[in-house]
Design a protein around this motif. Structure first.
Motif, mmCIF file in Angstrom:
data_model
loop_
_atom_site.group_PDB
_atom_site.id
_atom_site.type_symbol
_atom_site.label_atom_id
_atom_site.label_comp_id
_atom_site.label_asym_id
_atom_site.label_seq_id
_atom_site.Cartn_x
_atom_site.Cartn_y
_atom_site.Cartn_z
ATOM 1 N N UNK A 117 0.818 -1.202 0.000
ATOM 2 C CA UNK A 117 0.000 0.000 0.000
ATOM 3 C C UNK A 117 0.859 1.263 0.000
ATOM 4 N N UNK A 118 1.875 1.286 0.863
ATOM 5 C CA UNK A 118 2.764 2.453 0.949
ATOM 6 C C UNK A 118 3.520 2.708 -0.351
ATOM 7 N N UNK A 119 3.851 1.635 -1.065
ATOM 8 C CA UNK A 119 4.657 1.755 -2.279
ATOM 9 C C UNK A 119 3.847 1.691 -3.563
ATOM 10 N N UNK A 120 2.527 1.666 -3.438
ATOM 11 C CA UNK A 120 1.668 1.592 -4.609
ATOM 12 C C UNK A 120 1.676 2.888 -5.409
ATOM 13 N N UNK A 121 1.238 2.771 -6.647
ATOM 14 C CA UNK A 121 1.168 3.935 -7.537
ATOM 15 C C UNK A 121 0.260 5.014 -6.931
ATOM 16 N N UNK A 122 0.787 6.210 -6.822
ATOM 17 C CA UNK A 122 0.024 7.346 -6.324
ATOM 18 C C UNK A 122 -0.219 7.348 -4.821
ATOM 19 N N UNK A 123 0.470 6.474 -4.078
ATOM 20 C CA UNK A 123 0.227 6.365 -2.633
ATOM 21 C C UNK A 123 0.676 7.618 -1.886
ATOM 22 N N UNK A 124 -0.202 8.089 -1.021
ATOM 23 C CA UNK A 124 0.099 9.204 -0.125
ATOM 24 C C UNK A 124 -0.312 8.755 1.275
ATOM 25 N N UNK A 140 -8.485 5.797 -4.160
ATOM 26 C CA UNK A 140 -8.815 4.604 -3.397
ATOM 27 C C UNK A 140 -8.312 4.786 -1.977
ATOM 28 N N UNK A 141 -9.206 4.689 -1.018
ATOM 29 C CA UNK A 141 -8.823 4.738 0.384
ATOM 30 C C UNK A 141 -8.276 3.358 0.718
ATOM 31 N N UNK A 142 -6.946 3.244 0.706
ATOM 32 C CA UNK A 142 -6.293 1.948 0.842
ATOM 33 C C UNK A 142 -6.372 1.430 2.268
ATOM 34 N N UNK A 143 -5.906 2.197 3.208
ATOM 35 C CA UNK A 143 -5.914 1.794 4.614
ATOM 36 C C UNK A 143 -6.240 3.008 5.474
ATOM 37 N N UNK A 144 -7.055 2.788 6.483
ATOM 38 C CA UNK A 144 -7.373 3.838 7.437
ATOM 39 C C UNK A 144 -7.530 3.170 8.796
ATOM 40 N N UNK A 145 -6.966 3.786 9.820
ATOM 41 C CA UNK A 145 -7.127 3.225 11.159
ATOM 42 C C UNK A 145 -7.180 4.338 12.188
ATOM 43 N N UNK A 146 -7.808 4.011 13.307
ATOM 44 C CA UNK A 146 -7.789 4.845 14.497
ATOM 45 C C UNK A 146 -7.039 4.046 15.551
ATOM 46 N N UNK A 147 -6.095 4.687 16.191
ATOM 47 C CA UNK A 147 -5.247 4.011 17.179
ATOM 48 C C UNK A 147 -6.097 3.356 18.264
ATOM 49 N N UNK A 148 -5.745 2.119 18.570
ATOM 50 C CA UNK A 148 -6.452 1.380 19.606
ATOM 51 C C UNK A 148 -6.428 2.171 20.917
ATOM 52 N N UNK A 149 -7.581 2.229 21.557
ATOM 53 C CA UNK A 149 -7.703 2.977 22.808
ATOM 54 C C UNK A 149 -8.232 4.386 22.615
ATOM 55 N N UNK A 150 -8.300 4.841 21.352
ATOM 56 C CA UNK A 150 -8.819 6.191 21.102
ATOM 57 C C UNK A 150 -10.122 6.165 20.295
ATOM 58 N N UNK A 151 -10.644 4.959 20.024
ATOM 59 C CA UNK A 151 -11.891 4.862 19.263
ATOM 60 C C UNK A 151 -13.059 5.410 20.086
ATOM 61 N N UNK A 152 -14.115 5.762 19.383
ATOM 62 C CA UNK A 152 -15.320 6.241 20.055
ATOM 63 C C UNK A 152 -15.278 7.711 20.426
ATOM 64 N N UNK A 153 -14.273 8.427 19.944
ATOM 65 C CA UNK A 153 -14.136 9.847 20.270
ATOM 66 C C UNK A 153 -14.292 10.745 19.046
ATOM 67 N N UNK A 154 -14.752 10.154 17.928
ATOM 68 C CA UNK A 154 -14.949 10.925 16.708
ATOM 69 C C UNK A 154 -13.696 11.122 15.877
ATOM 70 N N UNK A 155 -12.615 10.441 16.232
ATOM 71 C CA UNK A 155 -11.355 10.608 15.502
ATOM 72 C C UNK A 155 -11.476 10.069 14.079
ATOM 73 N N UNK A 156 -12.075 8.894 13.927
ATOM 74 C CA UNK A 156 -12.240 8.315 12.591
ATOM 75 C C UNK A 156 -13.032 9.231 11.676
ATOM 76 N N UNK A 157 -14.101 9.793 12.203
ATOM 77 C CA UNK A 157 -14.934 10.714 11.413
ATOM 78 C C UNK A 157 -14.127 11.947 11.010
ATOM 79 N N UNK A 158 -13.389 12.519 11.962
ATOM 80 C CA UNK A 158 -12.602 13.713 11.656
ATOM 81 C C UNK A 158 -11.460 13.390 10.686
ATOM 82 N N UNK A 159 -10.862 12.221 10.832
ATOM 83 C CA UNK A 159 -9.792 11.792 9.936
ATOM 84 C C UNK A 159 -10.320 11.640 8.513
#
Length: 160
Positions: free
Chosen positions: A48-55, A81-100
């Motif tokens: 994913x990190x090395x894919x074409x157009x990866x940011x 393409x949204x390849x990978x998205x994560x919210x750090x374990x222990x910080x979920x449920x605080x709206x971080x994923x939505x803001x990200x």
């Protein structure tokens, strides 16, 4: 709590890999129980990190990395393409994923991109529901897309 998206540097990659692998593993095991296999192998992250157009971005709040994402950008079609998205374990449920996700979309749409795709394993119902809440539309379901850890898996294609 303000969220800032920062382009990842080489120094951020080790922490990114560790955090995303832990978040994916925990998310899987919370639903299906203990799994000896690595849910998100390092080779998949590298691809994913090395894919074409990866940011790659890290999400930072109050100086702490709370998540991250890799987007594959296609300058010709203006579709991403949204390849990978994560919210750090222990910080979920605080709206971080939505803001990200919202911050990523703002950046991409401001730059003239017209569409963002997400391919999600069908068993990852939390991610599917999250994307629905974010306004992504279900485009197709592939109920028998392949085998992972000896089990048949399906894939859901969503976009916005």
């Amino acid at each position: 709590m303000n969220l800032e998206l920062i382009l990842m540097s080489e120094n951020d990659i080790v922490e990114f890999k560790k955090n995303i692998q832990y978040a994916f593993q925990k998310g899987f095991e919370d639903v299906f129980g203990k799994c000896e296999e690595t849910i998100l192998p390092e080779k998949d992250i590298e691809q994913s990190l090395n894919g074409k157009g990866a940011v790659a971005y890290k999400a930072v709040t109050d100086g702490e990395t709370v998540g991250g994402a890799i987007v594959a950008i296609d300058d010709e079609t203006k579709h991403n393409h949204l390849d990978l998205l994560y919210v750090k374990s222990g910080t979920q449920g605080k709206g971080i994923g939505k803001r990200l996700c919202t911050a990523l979309e703002k950046i991409l749409f401001y730059q003239g991109y017209q569409r963002i795709y997400a391919l999600i394993t069908a068993e990852n119902t939390n991610s599917i529901e999250f994307h629905k809440k974010m306004g992504y539309k279900l485009r197709t379901e592939l109920p028998d897309a392949g085998i992972k850890f000896g089990r048949r898996i399906g894939v859901v294609w969503m976009d916005k």
